[in-house]
Motif scaffolding. Structure first.
Motif, PDB file in Angstrom:
ATOM      1  N   ALA A 104       5.383 -19.987  -1.998  1.00 27.88           N
ATOM      2  CA  ALA A 104       6.203 -19.094  -2.821  1.00 27.88           C
ATOM      3  C   ALA A 104       6.629 -17.869  -2.027  1.00 27.88           C
ATOM      4  CB  ALA A 104       5.442 -18.672  -4.066  1.00 27.88           C
ATOM      5  N   GLY A 105       5.770 -17.405  -1.130  1.00 31.11           N
ATOM      6  CA  GLY A 105       6.100 -16.253  -0.306  1.00 31.11           C
ATOM      7  C   GLY A 105       6.127 -14.945  -1.055  1.00 31.11           C
ATOM      8  N   GLY A 106       5.566 -14.916  -2.239  1.00 34.76           N
ATOM      9  CA  GLY A 106       5.549 -13.704  -3.053  1.00 34.76           C
ATOM     10  C   GLY A 106       5.508 -14.063  -4.517  1.00 34.76           C
ATOM     11  N   PRO A 107       5.551 -13.066  -5.396  1.00 37.88           N
ATOM     12  CA  PRO A 107       5.497 -13.352  -6.846  1.00 37.88           C
ATOM     13  C   PRO A 107       6.637 -14.255  -7.300  1.00 37.88           C
ATOM     14  CG  PRO A 107       5.193 -11.007  -6.408  1.00 37.88           C
ATOM     15  CD  PRO A 107       5.639 -11.624  -5.118  1.00 37.88           C
ATOM     16  N   VAL A 108       6.365 -15.121  -8.284  1.00 40.37           N
ATOM     17  CA  VAL A 108       7.374 -16.048  -8.798  1.00 40.37           C
ATOM     18  C   VAL A 108       7.783 -15.656 -10.208  1.00 40.37           C
ATOM     19  CG1 VAL A 108       6.395 -17.879  -7.360  1.00 40.37           C
ATOM     20  CG2 VAL A 108       5.740 -17.735  -9.775  1.00 40.37           C
ATOM     21  N   ASP A 109       8.878 -16.246 -10.667  1.00 42.79           N
ATOM     22  CA  ASP A 109       9.441 -15.878 -11.967  1.00 42.79           C
ATOM     23  C   ASP A 109       8.920 -16.731 -13.115  1.00 42.79           C
ATOM     24  OD1 ASP A 109      11.474 -13.871 -10.977  1.00 42.79           O
ATOM     25  OD2 ASP A 109      12.063 -15.644  -9.826  1.00 42.79           O
ATOM     26  N   ALA A 110       8.506 -17.960 -12.823  1.00 40.49           N
ATOM     27  CA  ALA A 110       8.015 -18.839 -13.883  1.00 40.49           C
ATOM     28  C   ALA A 110       7.044 -19.864 -13.317  1.00 40.49           C
ATOM     29  CB  ALA A 110       9.170 -19.555 -14.579  1.00 40.49           C
ATOM     30  N   VAL A 111       6.015 -20.159 -14.101  1.00 42.92           N
ATOM     31  CA  VAL A 111       5.087 -21.252 -13.804  1.00 42.92           C
ATOM     32  C   VAL A 111       5.124 -22.193 -14.997  1.00 42.92           C
ATOM     33  CG1 VAL A 111       2.686 -21.916 -13.441  1.00 42.92           C
ATOM     34  CG2 VAL A 111       3.582 -19.861 -12.333  1.00 42.92           C
ATOM     35  N   VAL A 112       5.400 -23.479 -14.732  1.00 45.18           N
ATOM     36  CA  VAL A 112       5.439 -24.475 -15.807  1.00 45.18           C
ATOM     37  C   VAL A 112       4.464 -25.591 -15.461  1.00 45.18           C
ATOM     38  CG1 VAL A 112       7.809 -23.914 -16.460  1.00 45.18           C
ATOM     39  CG2 VAL A 112       7.420 -25.687 -14.758  1.00 45.18           C
ATOM     40  N   SER A 113       3.772 -26.089 -16.461  1.00 40.95           N
ATOM     41  CA  SER A 113       2.754 -27.107 -16.209  1.00 40.95           C
ATOM     42  C   SER A 113       2.788 -28.185 -17.282  1.00 40.95           C
ATOM     43  CB  SER A 113       1.360 -26.477 -16.180  1.00 40.95           C
ATOM     44  OG  SER A 113       0.363 -27.479 -16.105  1.00 40.95           O
ATOM     45  N   ASP A 114       3.006 -29.408 -16.838  1.00 41.91           N
ATOM     46  CA  ASP A 114       2.922 -30.575 -17.720  1.00 41.91           C
ATOM     47  C   ASP A 114       1.719 -31.433 -17.329  1.00 41.91           C
ATOM     48  OD1 ASP A 114       4.015 -31.901 -19.949  1.00 41.91           O
ATOM     49  OD2 ASP A 114       5.019 -33.378 -18.685  1.00 41.91           O
ATOM     50  N   MET A 115       0.730 -30.799 -16.680  1.00 42.84           N
ATOM     51  CA  MET A 115      -0.458 -31.535 -16.229  1.00 42.84           C
ATOM     52  C   MET A 115      -1.193 -32.156 -17.413  1.00 42.84           C
ATOM     53  SD  MET A 115      -2.226 -29.392 -13.110  1.00 42.84           S
ATOM     54  CE  MET A 115      -2.566 -27.896 -14.030  1.00 42.84           C
ATOM     55  N   ALA A 116      -1.677 -33.365 -17.210  1.00 36.03           N
ATOM     56  CA  ALA A 116      -2.460 -34.067 -18.227  1.00 36.03           C
ATOM     57  C   ALA A 116      -3.571 -34.836 -17.534  1.00 36.03           C
ATOM     58  CB  ALA A 116      -1.583 -35.025 -19.028  1.00 36.03           C
ATOM     59  N   PRO A 117      -4.718 -34.988 -18.185  1.00 33.17           N
ATOM     60  CA  PRO A 117      -5.824 -35.721 -17.561  1.00 33.17           C
ATOM     61  C   PRO A 117      -5.577 -37.220 -17.564  1.00 33.17           C
ATOM     62  CG  PRO A 117      -6.387 -35.146 -19.817  1.00 33.17           C
ATOM     63  CD  PRO A 117      -5.059 -34.496 -19.543  1.00 33.17           C
ATOM     64  N   ASN A 118      -6.275 -37.939 -16.694  1.00 28.90           N
ATOM     65  CA  ASN A 118      -6.301 -39.393 -16.804  1.00 28.90           C
ATOM     66  C   ASN A 118      -7.001 -39.737 -18.116  1.00 28.90           C
ATOM     67  OD1 ASN A 118      -5.102 -39.828 -14.270  1.00 28.90           O
ATOM     68  ND2 ASN A 118      -7.069 -39.563 -13.243  1.00 28.90           N
ATOM     69  N   SER A 130      -7.952 -31.697 -20.915  1.00 24.49           N
ATOM     70  CA  SER A 130      -6.634 -31.080 -21.045  1.00 24.49           C
ATOM     71  C   SER A 130      -6.759 -29.561 -21.074  1.00 24.49           C
ATOM     72  CB  SER A 130      -5.953 -31.576 -22.323  1.00 24.49           C
ATOM     73  OG  SER A 130      -4.819 -30.806 -22.635  1.00 24.49           O
ATOM     74  N   LEU A 131      -7.743 -29.068 -21.813  1.00 24.22           N
ATOM     75  CA  LEU A 131      -7.964 -27.629 -21.877  1.00 24.22           C
ATOM     76  C   LEU A 131      -8.338 -27.066 -20.508  1.00 24.22           C
ATOM     77  CD1 LEU A 131      -8.263 -25.022 -23.524  1.00 24.22           C
ATOM     78  CD2 LEU A 131     -10.603 -25.717 -24.057  1.00 24.22           C
TER      79      LEU A 131
END
Length: 261
Positions: A104-118, A130-131
């Protein structure tokens, strides 16, 4: 046609790698999470549906960093692909988080996560996993988001979700919980949309001693807390008083003298 078939077929017709692309589209339509020129980090990015949407939305000046345990193939659209960098790694490991920060090289504007467990098929276990992943995404967001930045994360409904929401609300100006239409009808997944990352040194309810150093255009006194502006109603330059913080914005806040209550 079921909702599942509708979005699956639509993704094939419109060239998206997964039906999940429409979830991010719908979440962004609700709350304008991603803007042109943004730097966005996409956690759990494979196979790349969210990457495609994010790259479209940031436009030519923006960039997107996608992270996943699985290898993410280059996007078919070379124009979008030029805005994307992918990393292969486990977001539960510190070394992967460090690679994201470096990229990123510095602060970012948005973090999005669609992570899911097996999925194990045992709901209580899957929900707990998931939590855990949602908290990993949250900790990453706190570390790399710029002041005022936005955060989107998926989580399965169940125990401790309210506690997680409370923690997110402590760190952002506004939090909305929703389920996009593109989610499967039988799914228990929900999405948190958190806007306005707070990096202020104060929180609502805090009581503190301040000195008024100036008066704003609306007539409120201005105090400085580690460079953060706090507007105090009814105060004048030179006043030294105890105030209670009432509202906190990314770059300024509001307080009232305790004696006025």
């Amino acid at each position: 046609m079921t909702r599942r078939d509708q979005y699956y077929n639509k993704s094939k017709q419109e060239g998206y790698r997964s039906r999940a692309a429409y979830k991010l589209k719908q979440l962004d339509d609700l709350e304008n999470v991603i803007s042109g020129g943004d730097t966005v980090v996409d956690l759990g990015a494979a196979p790349g549906g969210w990457l495609q949407v994010a790259a479209e939305k940031v436009g030519p000046p923006g960039s997107v960093i996608g992270v996943d345990l699985q290898r993410i193939k280059d996007l078919e659209d070379s124009t979008l692909n030029d805005r994307v960098e992918t990393l292969r790694g486990d977001m539960t490991e510190d070394k992967t988080r460090e690679r994201v920060i470096d990229a990123a090289g510095g602060p970012v504007d948005a973090v999005v996560s669609d992570m899911a467990p097996n999925m194990s098929g045992e709901y209580s276990l899957d929900q707990a996993r998931s939590l855990y992943l949602a908290r990993q995404a949250f900790e990453t967001a706190l570390e790399i988001l710029d002041t005022g930045g936005n955060f989107v994360v998926k989580i399965f409904e169940g125990p401790d979700v309210d506690d997680f929401r409370a923690d997110v609300e402590d760190e952002f100006q506004y939090v909305r919980v929703t389920s996009p239409k593109a989610s499967r009808e039988e799914s228990s997944e929900i999405y948190f949309i958190a806007k306005g990352r707070l990096t202020a040194p104060v929180r609502p309810g805090d009581e503190l001693e301040v000195e008024i150093i100036d008066v704003g255009s609306e007539g409120d006194g201005i105090a400085s807390i580690d460079g953060y502006r706090l507007f105090v109603s009814g105060a004048e330059t030179g006043d030294k008083l105890t105030v209670r913080v009432e509202d906190v914005k990314p770059n300024f806040g509001f307080a009232a003298p305790v004696d006025d209550e």
